[in-house]
Scaffold this active site. Structure first.
Site, PDB file in Angstrom:
ATOM      1  N   HIS A   1      28.430  34.379  51.116  1.00 56.01           N
ATOM      2  CA  HIS A   1      28.525  34.798  52.514  1.00 56.01           C
ATOM      3  C   HIS A   1      27.116  34.896  53.094  1.00 56.01           C
ATOM      4  O   HIS A   1      26.389  35.861  52.831  1.00 56.01           O
ATOM      5  CB  HIS A   1      29.248  36.140  52.661  1.00 56.01           C
ATOM      6  CG  HIS A   1      29.514  36.507  54.091  1.00 56.01           C
ATOM      7  ND1 HIS A   1      30.703  36.234  54.727  1.00 56.01           N
ATOM      8  CD2 HIS A   1      28.724  37.098  55.026  1.00 56.01           C
ATOM      9  CE1 HIS A   1      30.646  36.657  55.979  1.00 56.01           C
ATOM     10  NE2 HIS A   1      29.442  37.189  56.181  1.00 56.01           N
TER      11      HIS A   1
ATOM     12  N   TYR B   1      25.694  38.054  71.556  1.00 55.53           N
ATOM     13  CA  TYR B   1      24.352  38.472  71.145  1.00 55.53           C
ATOM     14  C   TYR B   1      23.475  37.230  70.996  1.00 55.53           C
ATOM     15  O   TYR B   1      23.979  36.111  70.832  1.00 55.53           O
ATOM     16  CB  TYR B   1      24.386  39.245  69.821  1.00 55.53           C
ATOM     17  CG  TYR B   1      24.895  38.451  68.631  1.00 55.53           C
ATOM     18  CD1 TYR B   1      24.029  37.680  67.852  1.00 55.53           C
ATOM     19  CD2 TYR B   1      26.241  38.463  68.282  1.00 55.53           C
ATOM     20  CE1 TYR B   1      24.490  36.942  66.770  1.00 55.53           C
ATOM     21  CE2 TYR B   1      26.713  37.733  67.199  1.00 55.53           C
ATOM     22  CZ  TYR B   1      25.831  36.974  66.448  1.00 55.53           C
ATOM     23  OH  TYR B   1      26.292  36.240  65.377  1.00 55.53           O
TER      24      TYR B   1
ATOM     25  N   ARG C   1      33.700  43.360  69.682  1.00 54.11           N
ATOM     26  CA  ARG C   1      32.302  43.394  70.090  1.00 54.11           C
ATOM     27  C   ARG C   1      31.573  42.107  69.719  1.00 54.11           C
ATOM     28  O   ARG C   1      30.481  41.841  70.230  1.00 54.11           O
ATOM     29  CB  ARG C   1      31.589  44.591  69.461  1.00 54.11           C
ATOM     30  CG  ARG C   1      31.581  44.586  67.948  1.00 54.11           C
ATOM     31  CD  ARG C   1      30.932  45.831  67.363  1.00 54.11           C
ATOM     32  NE  ARG C   1      31.136  45.947  65.933  1.00 54.11           N
ATOM     33  CZ  ARG C   1      30.435  45.306  65.018  1.00 54.11           C
ATOM     34  NH1 ARG C   1      29.478  44.472  65.392  1.00 54.11           N
ATOM     35  NH2 ARG C   1      30.682  45.488  63.737  1.00 54.11           N
TER      36      ARG C   1
ATOM     37  N   HIS D   1      33.877  41.781  53.708  1.00 52.07           N
ATOM     38  CA  HIS D   1      33.243  43.092  53.538  1.00 52.07           C
ATOM     39  C   HIS D   1      34.245  44.224  53.263  1.00 52.07           C
ATOM     40  O   HIS D   1      34.156  45.310  53.826  1.00 52.07           O
ATOM     41  CB  HIS D   1      32.385  43.439  54.756  1.00 52.07           C
ATOM     42  CG  HIS D   1      31.589  42.266  55.278  1.00 52.07           C
ATOM     43  ND1 HIS D   1      31.045  41.306  54.446  1.00 52.07           N
ATOM     44  CD2 HIS D   1      31.268  41.890  56.550  1.00 52.07           C
ATOM     45  CE1 HIS D   1      30.415  40.393  55.191  1.00 52.07           C
ATOM     46  NE2 HIS D   1      30.533  40.721  56.453  1.00 52.07           N
TER      47      HIS D   1
ATOM     48  N   ASP E   1      24.953  38.116  53.106  1.00 50.33           N
ATOM     49  CA  ASP E   1      25.094  38.235  54.560  1.00 50.33           C
ATOM     50  C   ASP E   1      23.778  37.942  55.286  1.00 50.33           C
ATOM     51  O   ASP E   1      23.618  38.291  56.446  1.00 50.33           O
ATOM     52  CB  ASP E   1      25.629  39.606  54.981  1.00 50.33           C
ATOM     53  CG  ASP E   1      26.108  39.618  56.432  1.00 50.33           C
ATOM     54  OD1 ASP E   1      26.665  38.601  56.886  1.00 50.33           O
ATOM     55  OD2 ASP E   1      25.905  40.639  57.126  1.00 50.33           O
TER      56      ASP E   1
END
Length: 295
Positions: A32, A50, A131, A182, A251
Site C-alpha cells: 500500500h 487536496y 472528506r 487500514h 502508505d
C-alpha cells in the site's frame, strides 16, 4: 488552485527515513503506497479535495530499496481522480516489480479495463471517506465490481469504523475479494475485543473473501509516535486470526497527515511486533500479496 501549489498545511514525507533493523523476507511487498505527480507531468485532478507535494516513482522505488522490499502495490491517489496515468507510468518503469489499484470512472469501458489489466492493475478502490472523495452511488460501484470480477480483480474499500454497520450489506454483496484499508480505521482507544473491532473481526470471519491491510498506525494511534503501541494489539489480532488474508504497506508518502510525519524505517520495525513469527511475516509480506497481485 494551481496544480503545483501544495496545500499550506501539507506535511512532506520524511526526508531521511532510517534503515530498519528488521529485515523483510526475500520477495517482500509494500502492498500500500502511492505516487503523486509530478504535477508538471501528471496534473492533479481539478475536482481534488487536496493538493499534495509531488512524490515520484523514483523516490518511491528508492524507498523500497532502502527498506529492504522487492515489490510495490501502488494505490491510485484521490488527488488524481480517475486519471491513472501517474500510477500506470510508475508500474511501467518498475521492471515488473509493481502492480496497481486504480480508480475508474462509472462509464469506464470494458476495453479500458482490459487495457488497465495488461498494464498491471489488479483492483479498484472505492472510497467512503467523504472528506477525500465525492459520494458515488452504490449501484454504480456494484456495477463496476461485477465488471471487474471476470478479470480476477479485487475491490479495495476505505471507510471509518463507525460506518461499517451501514456499509455491511453492500460489502458482503460484492462479487470479488474485498480488501479493507487500514483495518477499517478502528478507534484504538476502545478495547481490541470491544464491540466496534469485534464487528470488523466478525466481517472477516463470516466472509472469507474479505482481507485487511494492517497498515497506517500513524493514522490510528492515540498514544503516538514512534512506537504506536495502542495500534499493535489490533494489527496483531488480525494477523494471527487471519494469517492468509492480511497485507502490509507503508502508505508512503502518507497523504493528509496533519500532526506528524512518520519515519518509514520505524514503521517497518513494527512488523515483528504485529507478525511475531517468521511464518506470519512470510505470509503477511510475501505469500499473501504475491497471491493477490502476481498469481
Amino acid at each position: 488552485m494551481p496544480a503545483s501549489t501544495m496545500d499550506k498545511d501539507w506535511l512532506r514525507f520524511h526526508p531521511n527515513p532510517s534503515k530498519p533493523r528488521f529485515r523483510p523476507p526475500p520477495g517482500a511487498v509494500d502492498a500500500h503506497c502511492h505516487v503523486f505527480g509530478p504535477a508538471a507531468v501528471f496534473p492533479y485532478a481539478p475536482e481534488r479535495k487536496y493538493t499534495p507535494c509531488d512524490a515520484s516513482k523514483d523516490q518511491l522505488f528508492a524507498l523500497r530499496d532502502l527498506l529492504g522490499f522487492e515489490r510495490n502495490v501502488i494505490v491510485q491517489a484521490t488527488c488524481h481522480g480517475s486519471d491513472n496515468r501517474a500510477l500506470l507510468d510508475a508500474i511501467a518503469h518498475s521492471n515488473g516489480r509493481a502492480r496497481g489499484v486504480a480508480s475508474v470512472a462509472p462509464n469506464v469501458s470494458d476495453a479500458e479495463l482490459h487495457r488497465l489489466h495488461e498494464a498491471g492493475i489488479r483492483g479498484v478502490r472505492f472510497n467512503f471517506l467523504r472528506r477525500l472523495a465525492d459520494f458515488t452511488p452504490r449501484e454504480v460501484l456494484m456495477d463496476i465490481a461485477k465488471r471487474i470480477a471476470p478479470l480476477g480483480w479485487h475491490v479495495v474499500v476505505y471507510f471509518e469504523a463507525q460506518d461499517l454497520p451501514e456499509l455491511w450489506d453492500f460489502f458482503t454483496r460484492l462479487p470479488t475479494t474485498v480488501v479493507v484499508d487500514h483495518m477499517g480505521r478502528p478507534d484504538v482507544s476502545q478495547p481490541v475485543d470491544g464491540p466496534q473491532f469485534e464487528r470488523f473481526v466478525r466481517l472477516m470471519r463470516e466472509h472469507p473473501n474479505v482481507w485487511s491491510k494492517v497498515s497506517c498506525p500513524e493514522r490510528l494511534s492515540v498514544s503516538g509516535s514512534p512506537a504506536y503501541d495502542d495500534v499493535v494489539p489490533f494489527a496483531q489480532r488480525l494477523v494471527e486470526t487471519f494469517p492468509d488474508r492480511v497485507l502490509w504497506g507503508t502508505d508512503w508518502p502518507h497523504p493528509n497527515l496533519k500532526t506528524h510525519m512518520p519515519d518509514d524505517g520505524t514503521l517497518v520495525d513494527m512488523i515483528p511486533r504485529i507478525a511475531r513469527t517468521a511464518q506470519l511475516q512470510q505470509q503477511l509480506l510475501v505469500d499473501n500479496p504475491m497471491r493477490l497481485y502476481w498469481a
